[in-house]
Enzyme design. Structure first.
Site, mmCIF file in Angstrom:
data_model
loop_
_atom_site.group_PDB
_atom_site.id
_atom_site.type_symbol
_atom_site.label_atom_id
_atom_site.label_comp_id
_atom_site.label_asym_id
_atom_site.label_seq_id
_atom_site.Cartn_x
_atom_site.Cartn_y
_atom_site.Cartn_z
ATOM 1 N N ASP A 87 24.452 6.918 -12.046
ATOM 2 C CA ASP A 87 23.871 8.118 -12.624
ATOM 3 C C ASP A 87 23.705 7.889 -14.129
ATOM 4 O O ASP A 87 24.280 6.950 -14.696
ATOM 5 C CB ASP A 87 24.806 9.299 -12.322
ATOM 6 C CG ASP A 87 24.374 10.573 -12.996
ATOM 7 O OD1 ASP A 87 23.174 10.898 -12.945
ATOM 8 O OD2 ASP A 87 25.232 11.250 -13.596
ATOM 9 N N ASP A 130 23.016 10.803 -17.100
ATOM 10 C CA ASP A 130 23.686 11.803 -17.936
ATOM 11 C C ASP A 130 25.091 12.091 -17.414
ATOM 12 O O ASP A 130 25.287 12.395 -16.240
ATOM 13 C CB ASP A 130 22.874 13.095 -17.952
ATOM 14 C CG ASP A 130 21.547 12.933 -18.656
ATOM 15 O OD1 ASP A 130 21.509 13.034 -19.887
ATOM 16 O OD2 ASP A 130 20.549 12.684 -17.957
ATOM 17 N N ASP A 161 28.783 11.901 -12.134
ATOM 18 C CA ASP A 161 29.700 12.895 -12.695
ATOM 19 C C ASP A 161 29.507 14.308 -12.164
ATOM 20 O O ASP A 161 30.355 15.169 -12.386
ATOM 21 C CB ASP A 161 29.533 12.947 -14.216
ATOM 22 C CG ASP A 161 28.232 13.640 -14.617
ATOM 23 O OD1 ASP A 161 27.154 13.165 -14.194
ATOM 24 O OD2 ASP A 161 28.286 14.660 -15.319
#
Length: 256
Positions: free
Chosen positions: A16, A18, A192
């Site tokens: 991922d 961000d 996240d």
């Protein structure tokens, strides 16, 4: 949760963006790419024989801009866009999003701290600067898509996103795993947000490694506390000898 094992050359690495490779910022354009990240990803891409992809809610052209001059295999907009290792781009045709965009813009006009992000096949409404407006945003967007089964509402960190239904990061990772150079490798995915859980649900049944970045409940069995911890974990692979069929000794992109 455990600390993830060290990367090995037979991994298929999915990351991922961000909150995983870069820290979360107040606005999407305000993020800062850590010094050395592009060089590190370039090294790992070579070391893994090309089996490294960024899987993000961002559009692919935006990822390319932040990671320039590197152009990795990538899934953008949670899988609506996908660029394979050969550079071929696939994009889902989006349903009409004008009504959604109108509602989001109306809210942002009334509440200047809201931010509307128009993507290729999605509309994101960011409320990071106005967390008290979370429920207002959710109800407004749910109302506009209630009779449109081709659209769904995705809730991320301080953002709601209206996107095509049935497309997610897990679907994108599955597609990569059917293609070279990812096929036959051990999938590893770090993310996240709640939007990454579909990816975790794909890699772990395949015998792979799912890594939750930061706090919060997750399907993932491994955890790293921050993007800095992700960087440091990725960097440990540099000291592992390259795969036998790769010769990176004279690669000018490698750090000395």
């Amino acid at each position: 949760m455990q600390t993830p094992p060290r990367l090995t050359p037979d991994a298929a690495l999915f990351l991922d963006f961000d909150g995983t490779l870069v820290g979360i910022a107040e606005t999407p354009e305000a993020i800062e790419v850590p010094q050395g990240l592009v060089a590190l990803l370039t090294d790992l891409h070579d070391w893994l024989g090309g089996a490294l992809a960024v899987v993000s809610g961002r559009q692919i052209d935006v990822l390319d801009r932040f990671l320039a001059p590197l152009r990795l295999p990538a899934a953008g907009e949670h899988g609506v866009q996908r660029r394979d290792a050969a550079g071929n781009m696939r994009e889902e045709t989006p349903p009409d999003l004008q009504a959604v965009l109108d509602v989001a813009n109306h809210l942002a006009g009334a509440h200047p701290d809201l931010l509307v992000e128009r993507k290729h096949a999605a509309v994101a409404l960011h409320y990071r600067r106005a967390p008290e407006l979370e429920e207002l945003c959710r109800l407004a967007l749910l109302g506009i898509i209630a009779k449109e089964p081709r659209l769904e509402l995705l809730h991320g960190k301080a953002v709601f996103e209206v996107k095509p239904a049935g497309i997610n990061k897990g679907v994108a990772i599955d597609a990569f795993m059917l293609e070279p150079p990812f096929v036959g490798r051990i999938p590893v995915f770090a993310g996240d947000d709640t939007t990454d859980e579909t990816g975790f649900a794909v890699v772990q049944p395949r015998g792979g490694v799912a890594i939750k970045v930061g706090s919060g409940p997750s399907l993932a069995q491994h955890r790293l506390e921050s993007p800095l911890a992700v960087f440091e974990w990725l960097a440990t692979a540099r000291s592992v000898p390259p795969a036998p069929d790769k010769n990176t000794k004279n690669d000018p992109r490698r750090d000395t």
